[in-house]
Each structure stands twice: as structure tokens, then as C-alpha cells.
Design a protein around this motif. Structure first.
Motif, PDB file in Angstrom:
ATOM      1  N   VAL A  68       0.855  -1.183   0.000  1.00  0.00           N
ATOM      2  CA  VAL A  68       0.000   0.000   0.000  1.00  0.00           C
ATOM      3  C   VAL A  68       0.897   1.242   0.000  1.00  0.00           C
ATOM      4  CG1 VAL A  68      -1.752   1.271   1.306  1.00  0.00           C
ATOM      5  CG2 VAL A  68      -1.865  -1.239   1.154  1.00  0.00           C
ATOM      6  N   HIS A  69       0.671   2.107  -0.994  1.00  0.00           N
ATOM      7  CA  HIS A  69       1.488   3.316  -1.156  1.00  0.00           C
ATOM      8  C   HIS A  69       0.733   4.512  -0.604  1.00  0.00           C
ATOM      9  CE1 HIS A  69       3.165   0.435  -3.942  1.00  0.00           C
ATOM     10  NE2 HIS A  69       4.230   1.192  -4.128  1.00  0.00           N
ATOM     11  N   ILE A  70       1.409   5.288   0.232  1.00  0.00           N
ATOM     12  CA  ILE A  70       0.772   6.461   0.825  1.00  0.00           C
ATOM     13  C   ILE A  70       1.553   7.731   0.450  1.00  0.00           C
ATOM     14  CG2 ILE A  70      -0.341   5.221   2.723  1.00  0.00           C
ATOM     15  CD1 ILE A  70       1.971   5.914   4.532  1.00  0.00           C
ATOM     16  N   GLY A  71       0.841   8.854   0.465  1.00  0.00           N
ATOM     17  CA  GLY A  71       1.443  10.116   0.049  1.00  0.00           C
ATOM     18  C   GLY A  71       1.929  10.969   1.211  1.00  0.00           C
ATOM     19  N   ASN A  72       1.556  10.580   2.442  1.00  0.00           N
ATOM     20  CA  ASN A  72       1.978  11.301   3.644  1.00  0.00           C
ATOM     21  C   ASN A  72       2.352  10.286   4.724  1.00  0.00           C
ATOM     22  OD1 ASN A  72       1.184  14.150   2.921  1.00  0.00           O
ATOM     23  ND2 ASN A  72      -0.743  13.061   2.606  1.00  0.00           N
ATOM     24  N   LYS A  73       3.439  10.598   5.433  1.00  0.00           N
ATOM     25  CA  LYS A  73       3.905   9.689   6.480  1.00  0.00           C
ATOM     26  C   LYS A  73       2.812   9.381   7.509  1.00  0.00           C
ATOM     27  CE  LYS A  73       8.717  10.878   6.613  1.00  0.00           C
ATOM     28  NZ  LYS A  73       9.845  11.479   7.301  1.00  0.00           N
ATOM     29  N   ALA A  74       2.076  10.427   7.878  1.00  0.00           N
ATOM     30  CA  ALA A  74       1.106  10.273   8.968  1.00  0.00           C
ATOM     31  C   ALA A  74       0.014   9.259   8.627  1.00  0.00           C
ATOM     32  CB  ALA A  74       0.483  11.629   9.286  1.00  0.00           C
ATOM     33  N   ASP A  75      -0.207   9.000   7.330  1.00  0.00           N
ATOM     34  CA  ASP A  75      -1.270   8.072   6.921  1.00  0.00           C
ATOM     35  C   ASP A  75      -1.019   6.638   7.379  1.00  0.00           C
ATOM     36  OD1 ASP A  75      -2.578  10.125   5.737  1.00  0.00           O
ATOM     37  OD2 ASP A  75      -2.076   9.568   3.667  1.00  0.00           O
ATOM     38  N   VAL A  76       0.222   6.354   7.781  1.00  0.00           N
ATOM     39  CA  VAL A  76       0.536   4.982   8.188  1.00  0.00           C
ATOM     40  C   VAL A  76      -0.410   4.532   9.305  1.00  0.00           C
ATOM     41  CG1 VAL A  76       2.335   5.621   9.874  1.00  0.00           C
ATOM     42  CG2 VAL A  76       2.455   3.434   8.708  1.00  0.00           C
ATOM     43  N   ARG A  77      -0.827   5.459  10.160  1.00  0.00           N
ATOM     44  CA  ARG A  77      -1.692   5.097  11.304  1.00  0.00           C
ATOM     45  C   ARG A  77      -3.128   4.766  10.898  1.00  0.00           C
ATOM     46  NH1 ARG A  77       1.340   5.415  15.463  1.00  0.00           N
ATOM     47  NH2 ARG A  77       3.213   6.656  15.190  1.00  0.00           N
TER      48      ARG A  77
END
Ligand code: TXA
Ligand code: MG
Length: 342
Positions: A68-77
Motif C-alpha cells: 500500500v502506497h501512501i502520500g503522507n507519512k502520517a497516513d501509516v496510522r
């Protein structure tokens, strides 16, 4: 299906290209896009039917989980739980970048076919302007494996994606050649110490500098259930049998002569310096001992071999340190462990 290829060069007005990509994705379609490692084939990670299209276009076994690719670090949560201090350090040091971290997943967030059969989810924030802009304009995470047909080398150019998936996907964003050339490192953060499941663009040395000793999963070719499901599939295999050979110009020359005397056509993947003029094809992949350059050029060379009618491929090995670990891991798979010794 008609496959459109849209160039998203830094120096052009690309608004229309991104808009098309976002529209397709929001309507449940798939789009190929560049990352700093290899091209990915993305679908919205929460859309089960869209993700299903990835498996169909690739011919990918349905039990192999997607990153899963995210555009912002904080989205990991939003997706993962149990994020350790070591994981925080790795994300700070490597994101955006070629490191995929495997965490316990928060159940019911990503579509079930993104993480088939596992309680975990692999996440990464890619370091490529096109991937990041796409993720940010979309505002949602993308499940994205490499954008090749299953069993082919990962694509490092839009033309490779076209070769494999033309007619099967609606859009390829062409951002030129990818910078690293091999896939991200996958590290299992649910284990203590963490375990590298797949060596890649972030080297073990670089990781250990940040969090201390990690393990390397050595069982990937053994009979046990692999922890990274993708490891059990044959990968990166060119059409002709591939043998790994030592970086000794004379030995390679002799091997080529012997094979040609047997009536075989021989392709060699090797360093720039070797001049094995007897080989039917010689694909130079960079200066000798420069495994970083070899990483950049290896997949293209493997694909070039497939365009020849070689009966056998000899690939010259590189050192095991740094990027060499990832390069040799891919060559081990492409050769199924065969070494040329004669
Ligand atoms: O650089 C990359 O990682 C590229 C770009 C597009 O981001 N992606 C990529 O994806 O190489 P793929 O699907 O070709 O390889 C992903 C690998 C597979 O070996 C898969 O089994 C493993 O990562 N993986 C994904 N999620 C996992 C999980 N939850 N647990 C263990 N392994 C996982
Ligand atoms: Mg792949």
C-alpha cells in the motif's frame, strides 16, 4: 482496451495527465505510474473490485499481498497498528523512499484482496514526484505491485509496462526511466529484531545504521512457508536459462566459446569493461563492481535478452555488499540458483 500513454515530464504542464489518472482510479480502474524503484500498477487500496483488476491484468496469484502506497507519512496510522519506535526511526530516515514496512493491519480498512491470508499490511511512501503528486491529488492510498506481467522482470521504463500490459490497462503515466531499478526493501516490523523479507533499494547496512541489527530471511528458497508470500513464486525469469558466472573475463570467454561450439547462441549480461566479442549479444550494465549501476540496468538487460533468440544467458555476478545483496537476490531467482562452472 485501448492503453493510453501520457508523458508527465517535469517541464510540461501535466495537469490533464494527472486528472485522467485520478478519474480512472476514482471510477474503479487501474493506472500504471513510475516510482523511484520500478513502475507500479495502482488501484485504490480500499476498492476491492479495482484491486481485483490488478491481479487480472498482471496474471498474479491471488494469495500474494500488495504494497500500500501512501502520500503522507502520517497516513501509516490509518492502516497499521503496533508501530514501534524502531519503525518510527526507519520511516523518518527512509520515507519517502524504497523501504516497505510490514505492520499488523488495522482490520477492515484496506480491501481484503490487498492483504490475502495475512494479518499484516506492507506500507511505503514512494520517493518519486509523479507517484507523490498522484497520491496527493487522489487523496487516497494506492495498492500497487510492480506493473509487469507476473513472472516478468519489473518495469523500469514505461515501454516495459506497455510491452506487458498493453490492451489490459487504460493508462500509463510515463515519467521516464526509474532511478533505482530494483524494488523496495521489504522489512517485517512485527518481528524482533525486524526481518528483511526482500532485499532492495534500502540496503541492510543503511537500515542497521538507523536501528541496529536486523535479520535477513534466508529461507526464501527453502521448503518452509515463506513469510513474504511473494517469495514462493518464480520471479524475474527470462525466457532462456540464465546462469550466474564469476567476474573473470577469461572464464567468460571460455564459457562462450564452449557454448558456441555446442551450437548455442549466447547472451551475456556483464560489466562495461569486459569485451567478450564472441558472445552473440553483450548487454553492459555498468562499471565492474558497481552494483548500484547494475541495479539500475539489470531488468532492462533481462528484457533485452528476451528480445533475442539466445539459447543461454550468462550473467556476471557482483559483490554482495550494499546494493549487491538485492542484485544478487534477483539473479539468484532469475537463475533458479544455477551457476556456470566449466
Ligand atoms: O518497489 C516496490 O516495492 C514496487 C513499487 C511499485 O512500489 N512494488 C513491488 O510490489 O515490488 P510487488 O507486489 O511486486 O512486490 C511486493 C512484495 C511481494 O513479495 C509481497 O509478497 C510482499 O512484498 N508483501 C507485500 N505485503 C506483504 C505483507 N503484508 N507481508 C509480507 N510480505 C508482503
Ligand atoms: Mg513484482
Amino acid at each position: 482496451m485501448n492503453t493510453k500513454i501520457v508523458s508527465v515530464d517535469n517541464f510540461m504542464d501535466n495537469d490533464e495527465g494527472y486528472k485522467q489518472a485520478v478519474d480512472i482510479l476514482k471510477n474503479g480502474g487501474v493506472v500504471a505510474f513510475p516510482t523511484e524503484t520500478v513502475y507500479g500498477l495502482g488501484a485504490i487500496a480500499t476498492d476491492e473490485q479495482a484491486v481485483q483488476k490488478i491481479f487480472e491484468a498482471k496474471g498474479r496469484p491471488s494469495d500474494n499481498p500488495l504494497i500500500v502506497h501512501i502520500g503522507n507519512k502520517a497516513d501509516v496510522r490509518k492502516y497499521a497498528s503496533g508501530i514501534s519506535e524502531a519503525a518510527e526511526k526507519l520511516m523518518d530516515a527512509f520515507w519517502p523512499g524504497p523501504l516497505t514496512l510490514v505492520f499488523e493491519k488495522i482490520p477492515g480498512v484496506v480491501a481484503p484482496n490487498v492483504t490475502p491470508g495475512v494479518s499484516t499490511v506492507g506500507l511505503r511512501m514512494p520517493d518519486h514526484p509523479v507517484a507523490l503528486r498522484l497520491l496527493r491529488e487522489l487523496g487516497m492510498a494506492l495498492a500497487a505491485p510492480s506493473a509487469n506481467r507476473s513472472g516478468k522482470p519489473s518495469p523500469t521504463e514505461a515501454a516495459h509496462v506497455e510491452e506487458d500490459l498493453k490492451g489490459l490497462i487504460p493508462l500509463i503515466l510515463d515519467g521516464g526511466q526509474t532511478g533505482i531499478g530494483l524494488e523496495s526493501t521489504v522489512i517485517d516490523m512485527t518481528m524482533s529484531p525486524p526481518v528483511i523479507l526482500r532485499p532492495g533499494g534500502a540496503t541492510q547496512e543503511m537500515i542497521e545504521e538507523v536501528i541496529g541489527p536486523v535479520q535477513f530471511n534466508a529461507k526464501e528458497t527453502g521448503g518452509k512457508t515463506p513469510r513474504s508470500p511473494g517469495m514462493k513464486y518464480l520471479h524475474y525469469a527470462p525466457e532462456a536459462p540464465l546462469y550466474v558466472i564469476v567476474p573473470d573475463e577469461e572464464k567468460i570467454r571460455n564459457a562462450v566459446t564452449t557454448l558456441k561450439n555446442e551450437g548455442k547462441k549466447v547472451a551475456v549480461i556483464g560489466p562495461d569493461e569486459f569485451k567478450v566479442t564472441d558472445a552473440d549479444w553483450y548487454f553492459a550494465v555498468g562499471p565492474i563492481h558497481d552494483s548500484e549501476k547494475m541495479a539500475v540496468n539489470l531488468y532492462r538487460a533481462l528484457r533485452q535478452c528476451d528480445l533475442t533468440d539466445a539459447d543461454i544467458i550468462l550473467a556476471v555476478e557482483t559483490d554482495l555488499n550494499g546494493f549487491g545483496a538485492a542484485v544478487m537476490n534477483r539473479l539468484l531467482k532469475a537463475s533458479e540458483g544455477k551457476n556456470y562452472t566449466d
